[in-house]
Design an enzyme around this catalytic site. Structure first.
Site, PDB file in Angstrom:
ATOM      1  N   GLU A 118       0.839  -1.216   0.000  1.00 29.89           N
ATOM      2  CA  GLU A 118       0.000   0.000   0.000  1.00 29.89           C
ATOM      3  C   GLU A 118       0.866   1.255   0.000  1.00 29.89           C
ATOM      4  O   GLU A 118       0.774   2.079   0.919  1.00 29.89           O
ATOM      5  CB  GLU A 118      -0.898   0.010   1.249  1.00 29.89           C
ATOM      6  CG  GLU A 118      -1.794  -1.199   1.407  1.00 29.89           C
ATOM      7  CD  GLU A 118      -2.449  -1.259   2.796  1.00 29.89           C
ATOM      8  OE1 GLU A 118      -2.151  -0.396   3.651  1.00 29.89           O
ATOM      9  OE2 GLU A 118      -3.244  -2.178   3.030  1.00 29.89           O
ATOM     10  N   GLY A 129       2.135   4.932  -0.518  1.00 28.47           N
ATOM     11  CA  GLY A 129       1.544   6.234  -0.792  1.00 28.47           C
ATOM     12  C   GLY A 129       2.661   7.213  -1.128  1.00 28.47           C
ATOM     13  O   GLY A 129       2.922   7.563  -2.281  1.00 28.47           O
ATOM     14  N   ARG A 177       3.202  19.937   6.350  1.00 26.11           N
ATOM     15  CA  ARG A 177       4.195  18.980   6.845  1.00 26.11           C
ATOM     16  C   ARG A 177       5.297  19.629   7.691  1.00 26.11           C
ATOM     17  O   ARG A 177       5.646  19.109   8.743  1.00 26.11           O
ATOM     18  CB  ARG A 177       4.796  18.157   5.701  1.00 26.11           C
ATOM     19  CG  ARG A 177       3.747  17.368   4.881  1.00 26.11           C
ATOM     20  CD  ARG A 177       4.352  16.287   3.996  1.00 26.11           C
ATOM     21  NE  ARG A 177       4.972  15.255   4.792  1.00 26.11           N
ATOM     22  CZ  ARG A 177       6.262  15.130   4.996  1.00 26.11           C
ATOM     23  NH1 ARG A 177       7.092  15.958   4.400  1.00 26.11           N
ATOM     24  NH2 ARG A 177       6.727  14.198   5.778  1.00 26.11           N
ATOM     25  N   TYR A 207       5.070  18.169  11.412  1.00 25.01           N
ATOM     26  CA  TYR A 207       6.054  17.113  11.729  1.00 25.01           C
ATOM     27  C   TYR A 207       7.486  17.638  11.763  1.00 25.01           C
ATOM     28  O   TYR A 207       8.421  16.840  11.742  1.00 25.01           O
ATOM     29  CB  TYR A 207       6.020  15.997  10.682  1.00 25.01           C
ATOM     30  CG  TYR A 207       4.660  15.528  10.255  1.00 25.01           C
ATOM     31  CD1 TYR A 207       3.856  14.781  11.114  1.00 25.01           C
ATOM     32  CD2 TYR A 207       4.187  15.796   8.973  1.00 25.01           C
ATOM     33  CE1 TYR A 207       2.611  14.324  10.699  1.00 25.01           C
ATOM     34  CE2 TYR A 207       2.943  15.340   8.555  1.00 25.01           C
ATOM     35  CZ  TYR A 207       2.162  14.611   9.418  1.00 25.01           C
ATOM     36  OH  TYR A 207       0.941  14.169   9.008  1.00 25.01           O
ATOM     37  N   CYS A 237      -1.412  33.875  10.485  1.00 26.32           N
ATOM     38  CA  CYS A 237      -1.118  34.436  11.803  1.00 26.32           C
ATOM     39  C   CYS A 237      -0.790  33.344  12.814  1.00 26.32           C
ATOM     40  O   CYS A 237      -1.565  33.093  13.750  1.00 26.32           O
ATOM     41  CB  CYS A 237      -2.320  35.257  12.270  1.00 26.32           C
ATOM     42  SG  CYS A 237      -2.756  36.465  11.038  1.00 26.32           S
ATOM     43  N   TYR A 279       0.969  13.977   0.612  1.00 23.62           N
ATOM     44  CA  TYR A 279       0.566  14.640   1.849  1.00 23.62           C
ATOM     45  C   TYR A 279       0.778  16.156   1.759  1.00 23.62           C
ATOM     46  O   TYR A 279       1.174  16.798   2.726  1.00 23.62           O
ATOM     47  CB  TYR A 279       1.288  14.027   3.054  1.00 23.62           C
ATOM     48  CG  TYR A 279       1.117  12.523   3.127  1.00 23.62           C
ATOM     49  CD1 TYR A 279      -0.142  11.976   3.339  1.00 23.62           C
ATOM     50  CD2 TYR A 279       2.196  11.649   2.944  1.00 23.62           C
ATOM     51  CE1 TYR A 279      -0.327  10.598   3.379  1.00 23.62           C
ATOM     52  CE2 TYR A 279       2.019  10.272   2.986  1.00 23.62           C
ATOM     53  CZ  TYR A 279       0.759   9.761   3.206  1.00 23.62           C
ATOM     54  OH  TYR A 279       0.590   8.395   3.233  1.00 23.62           O
TER      55      TYR A 279
HETATM   56  N1  LLP Z   1      -1.569   2.026   4.449  1.00 25.27           N
HETATM   57  C1  LLP Z   1      -2.064   2.501   5.605  1.00 25.27           C
HETATM   58  C2  LLP Z   1      -2.989   1.690   6.379  1.00 25.27           C
HETATM   59  C3  LLP Z   1      -1.678   3.785   6.049  1.00 25.27           C
HETATM   60  O1  LLP Z   1      -2.159   4.246   7.204  1.00 25.27           O
HETATM   61  C4  LLP Z   1      -0.778   4.564   5.267  1.00 25.27           C
HETATM   62  C5  LLP Z   1      -0.380   5.901   5.699  1.00 25.27           C
HETATM   63  C6  LLP Z   1      -0.314   4.016   4.058  1.00 25.27           C
HETATM   64  C7  LLP Z   1      -0.716   2.742   3.681  1.00 25.27           C
HETATM   65  C8  LLP Z   1       0.629   4.755   3.170  1.00 25.27           C
HETATM   66  O2  LLP Z   1       1.844   4.970   3.786  1.00 25.27           O
HETATM   67  P1  LLP Z   1       3.070   5.642   2.993  1.00 25.27           P
HETATM   68  O3  LLP Z   1       3.517   4.667   1.934  1.00 25.27           O
HETATM   69  O4  LLP Z   1       2.571   6.894   2.420  1.00 25.27           O
HETATM   70  O5  LLP Z   1       4.085   5.860   4.036  1.00 25.27           O
HETATM   71  N2  LLP Z   1       0.752  12.788   6.634  1.00 25.27           N
HETATM   72  C9  LLP Z   1       1.986  12.104   6.994  1.00 25.27           C
HETATM   73  C10 LLP Z   1       1.958  10.655   6.612  1.00 25.27           C
HETATM   74  C11 LLP Z   1       0.784   9.880   7.194  1.00 25.27           C
HETATM   75  C12 LLP Z   1       0.716   8.440   6.779  1.00 25.27           C
HETATM   76  C13 LLP Z   1      -0.556   7.799   7.219  1.00 25.27           C
HETATM   77  N3  LLP Z   1      -0.763   6.447   6.776  1.00 25.27           N
HETATM   78  C14 LLP Z   1       3.173  12.865   6.385  1.00 25.27           C
HETATM   79  O6  LLP Z   1       2.960  13.845   5.686  1.00 25.27           O
HETATM   80  O7  LLP Z   1       4.328  12.507   6.617  1.00 25.27           O
END
Ligand code: LLP
Length: 445
Positions: free
Chosen positions: A296, A298, A335, A339, A370, A398
């Site tokens: 999965e 992202g 971000r 973070y 602000c 993101y």
């Molecule tokens: N699968 C599940 C169940 C997840 O919760 C996530 C991300 C992914 C796949 C995808 O993960 P990736 O390959 O993108 O690491 N907003 C944060 C990142 C939050 C990720 C949440 N879950 C940032 O900007 O760093």
């Protein structure tokens, strides 16, 4: 020898734009001007204005292909995590390429369908699926629910019964593995809200097997995001394999194993494990297991396919700090504020002498909101003038999806580039859009 990407001085951090873009397939400098694929940033800015997200179609497809090629020796499905960037043009490109999807809401599923995708290629993750989410996904023929609690299992069974269907499920196991990433994006530790504890999983599977409208199809885990090392993935896989053996002993056979997302990317000069090395490390175990594997991803699919273009509105040098106030802000890209993420900021026009360019000094790149937390980067060595266009790289994941209207700021435009073509794929909001759904209070006359 390639040039180093960063130079740290007492004043701040210099990011060498040419060295940075050498690692990014979507971006390069031609005759000192920044291009996304075959289109110059100056043309994009003239056409679409700033702030504006721009995505390279090729960069997305390249990563998707890299995943497929790296895992070619096992049966696999790459389920792109829609939350990272859910623009329907991005999803449509991946539908056409044959990807599956990982979703966490009905909204994300409807986006996949709007992009031409099929629910049979979609897995449904998330800790709090609603009755409506579940009913809609079932009626569309979802491939699998990744279940995170007994109460969710009960609800899915009930909704499936009402619809006279059997719901395909995986249990999302929390393997209690330290992903060694930012605490807000770590998900596989005991005290995170995610998943079913490893030592409870077998019992929950046995319970699930007795439910009339549930069909057990897989096992799932996702331990966090922006992981740069392979060891936590291996540790999680080992724990999942242990459970699969335990299930086989109880006569429960699975049809797939889902290892989630989480592979990190290079934002500035991090050195995350490559997709090929990630695959090489996992493949011996996956081959031996002999089950189809889902991923999965992202961030790794889209982060470096995107940039956020922004313009310098105001330069405000002070006694202690120099602030460059740009037209993007934390509402466009949260971000850094949320973070403390370090993202690269590079100029549209290459500085003539690099770090030695006249006027180079340390700037905080901040928005006009602000809040003191409204910054996009701190202490960056740049030579700036008002009106300059800057690109924040790594913004494809993101970025836009986490944007808001805070301070009544319309959300940015989104553009896709493929070769020398470009197209608006997300219209900039208007001020009128912001309160179109609101109404004045009707006072009693
Ligand atoms: N699968 C599940 C169940 C997840 O919760 C996530 C991300 C992914 C796949 C995808 O993960 P990736 O390959 O993108 O690491 N907003 C944060 C990142 C939050 C990720 C949440 N879950 C940032 O900007 O760093």
């Amino acid at each position: 020898m390639s040039e180093s990407v960063t130079t740290k001085t007492e004043q701040g951090l210099y990011i060498n734009p040419k060295a940075l873009t050498a690692h990014l397939s979507a971006l390069q400098y031609q005759d000192e001007a920044l291009y996304v694929e075959g289109v110059s940033v100056s043309e994009l800015v003239e056409r679409y204005d700033t702030p504006c997200y721009v995505y390279s179609q090729q960069a997305i497809l390249d990563v998707y292909r890299e995943y497929n090629e790296s895992f070619a020796s096992v049966e696999h499905r790459i389920c792109y995590a829609v939350k990272a960037n859910s623009n329907i043009a991005v999803l449509g490109v991946l539908v056409e390429a044959g990807a599956g999807f990982d979703i966490v809401s009905r909204g994300e599923l409807e986006r996949v369908l709007a992009a031409g995708g099929q629910a049979s290629q979609v897995v449904f993750s998330g800790v709090g699926k609603t009755r409506d989410d579940i009913a809609f996904a079932l009626s569309q023929g979802i491939s699998c629910f990744n279940v995170e609690s007994i109460s969710e299992l009960t609800l899915i069974n009930m909704v499936a019964k009402e619809l006279d269907k059997r719901a395909p499920i995986s249990l999302r196991v929390n393997p209690d593995v330290d992903a060694k990433t930012h605490p807000y994006i770590s998900t596989g530790l005991k005290d995170n809200k995610f998943g079913i504890a490893h030592d409870k999983a077998l019992a929950v599977y046995e319970h699930a097997a007795k439910l009339s409208h549930i069909e057990i199809v897989g096992i799932d885990c996702h331990i966090g995001s922006q992981l740069t090392e392979v060891a936590p993935f291996i540790a999680a896989l080992d724990k999942v394999i242990e459970l699969i053996h335990g299930l086989r002993d109880k006569g429960i056979e699975l049809r797939h194993v889902d290892l989630g997302g989480g592979l990190g990317v290079r934002y500035i000069d991090e050195t995350p494990v490559t997709i090929a090395d990630f695959a090489e490390a996992l493949l011996p175990k996956l081959t031996e297991l002999g089950l189809p594997v889902f991923f999965e991803p992202g961030r790794s699919m889209v982060a470096n396919a995107g940039v956020l273009l922004t313009r310098v509105d105001v330069l405000k040098p002070t006694e202690h700090k120099n602030f460059a106030i740009v037209d993007a802000a934390m509402n466009d890209l949260i971000r850094p504020a949320l973070y403390q993420a370090e993202m690269a900021v590079i100029p549209e026009i290459l500085p003539s002498e690099g770090l030695d360019t006249e006027g180079t000094q340390a700037w905080d790149i901040v928005g006009a909101i602000c809040e003191t937390g409204d910054f996009l980067a701190k202490d960056r060595l740049l030579s700036l003038a008002t009106g300059d266009v800057l690109a924040i790289t790594g913004a494809g994941a993101y970025g836009f999806v986490m944007s808001s209207n805070y301070n009544s700021r319309p959300r940015a435009a989104e553009v896709m580039v493929a070769g020398s073509r470009h197209q608006l794929i997300g219209k900039r909001e208007t001020i009128a859009d912001l309160y179109a759904g609101e109404s004045l209070w009707q006072s009693e006359k």
